[in-house]
Each structure stands twice: as C-alpha cells, then as structure tokens.
Design a protein around this motif. Sequence first.
Motif, PDB file in Angstrom:
ATOM      1  N   UNK A  67       0.834  -1.211   0.000  1.00 17.88           N
ATOM      2  CA  UNK A  67       0.000   0.000   0.000  1.00 17.88           C
ATOM      3  C   UNK A  67       0.864   1.254   0.000  1.00 17.88           C
ATOM      4  N   UNK A  68       1.944   1.236   0.773  1.00 11.14           N
ATOM      5  CA  UNK A  68       2.860   2.379   0.806  1.00 11.14           C
ATOM      6  C   UNK A  68       3.481   2.614  -0.565  1.00 11.14           C
ATOM      7  N   UNK A  69       3.897   1.537  -1.218  1.00 10.54           N
ATOM      8  CA  UNK A  69       4.526   1.662  -2.528  1.00 10.54           C
ATOM      9  C   UNK A  69       3.546   2.165  -3.587  1.00 10.54           C
ATOM     10  N   UNK A 123      -9.676  10.686  -6.381  1.00  7.50           N
ATOM     11  CA  UNK A 123      -9.063  10.334  -5.091  1.00  7.50           C
ATOM     12  C   UNK A 123      -9.950  10.763  -3.924  1.00  7.50           C
ATOM     13  N   UNK A 124     -10.553  11.933  -4.037  1.00  6.66           N
ATOM     14  CA  UNK A 124     -11.380  12.405  -2.933  1.00  6.66           C
ATOM     15  C   UNK A 124     -12.693  11.613  -2.847  1.00  6.66           C
ATOM     16  N   UNK A 156     -12.504   6.523   1.111  1.00  6.30           N
ATOM     17  CA  UNK A 156     -12.739   5.325   1.931  1.00  6.30           C
ATOM     18  C   UNK A 156     -11.726   4.214   1.641  1.00  6.30           C
ATOM     19  N   UNK A 157     -11.155   4.217   0.440  1.00  5.96           N
ATOM     20  CA  UNK A 157     -10.199   3.180   0.051  1.00  5.96           C
ATOM     21  C   UNK A 157      -8.917   3.278   0.865  1.00  5.96           C
ATOM     22  N   UNK A 158      -8.468   4.511   1.155  1.00  7.45           N
ATOM     23  CA  UNK A 158      -7.155   4.673   1.794  1.00  7.45           C
ATOM     24  C   UNK A 158      -7.177   5.376   3.141  1.00  7.45           C
ATOM     25  N   UNK A 159      -8.326   5.840   3.596  1.00 11.34           N
ATOM     26  CA  UNK A 159      -8.336   6.632   4.836  1.00 11.34           C
ATOM     27  C   UNK A 159      -7.903   5.826   6.061  1.00 11.34           C
ATOM     28  N   UNK A 160      -8.158   4.531   6.078  1.00 13.83           N
ATOM     29  CA  UNK A 160      -7.777   3.718   7.240  1.00 13.83           C
ATOM     30  C   UNK A 160      -6.275   3.481   7.340  1.00 13.83           C
ATOM     31  N   UNK A 161      -5.548   3.739   6.252  1.00 10.98           N
ATOM     32  CA  UNK A 161      -4.095   3.549   6.273  1.00 10.98           C
ATOM     33  C   UNK A 161      -3.327   4.858   6.463  1.00 10.98           C
TER      34      UNK A 161
END
Length: 167
Positions: A101-103, A121-122, A126-131
Amino acid sequence: NDMVKVKGNVCEIALCLRDEDQRIADMARLLFHELAKRSQNPIYNLLPDIVSQLIQMPNRNDDFRAIMAFMLGFIKKDKQNEMLVEKLLNRYEQATGMTQKCDIAHCISLLKQTEKSIKYLSDNLKVYKNELFDEDVKRSFATIAAKAKKTLKQEMLPFLEERVLKL
C-alpha cells in the motif's frame, strides 16, 4: 516492422534498470526510452503488468520505487495520468500488506495531479483513509495534495482544501 512483444517479460527488463552492471542498466534504460518514442506510448500499457509483478516480489527494497519513478516519468498525457491514478487506486485496494500500500501510494504521488484525478481520489477516500496512520502513506497523500495545490485552477482550491481537511 517496429514490433516488440515484451508484455510477458517486461518486469524482468524493468528489474534490469537496477542491475549492478551499469551496461545492463543502461541498455534497459535505452529500451524504455526507445519504447517511449513510439506514437502509442506502449509504456503506459505495460505499467499495470510491471506494477502487479514487481509488487509481489520479496526483498525488493527501494528497487520498486526507483523503477516506478523512472517508468512513470514517461507518462505525459493528462488522460493517461488520470487513468493510472484510477488503476493504481484499484491496486491499492487489492494490496495485501502495508508495504504494498505504501509503494502504490508513492506511485500515485509521482503522477501529475489533475482536477479529475483529485476528484477521483477524494471520492474514493474510503479506500485509503484507514491507512493514513502510516507515515509513508500519509506523506504520499500529502505530496499529492501539495502537487494539486500548485496545478489546479483557483476555483478548485476550496474543494481541495475541504478534502485535505478530511484527511
């Protein structure tokens, strides 16, 4: 007749960009530069294959990021940038670990940000907010926001500010 079928082996060629033997790395670099000169820009079409194969490799250290920084440098068209943001965010959602995910977040941050990509992206926060607790992921999305501030039209800045505050 200007036909090279590299799809199945493109990941191995991309790995040669980081080869210890400088001649091999230079030849790989030359191949990708020549591919980029073609009218259809096949590198754009090869990127999903490269990402999916490289991201699975163990012990890849900084090779993935260096290779992707080089490869994404060939993407110049806004439409291709926008489509790659969508494809990479889909890969992000399917990633199996934080390193992946970081990469992928880093790859997204390397792309040129347009109004459409920022909106995408906005809308998919929800796809990335937990990370976003991860410093690397957070840094990548902060880079995306900073790039967007520089390139977006004035009327889009309030929208961007509102979305950044959500982060």
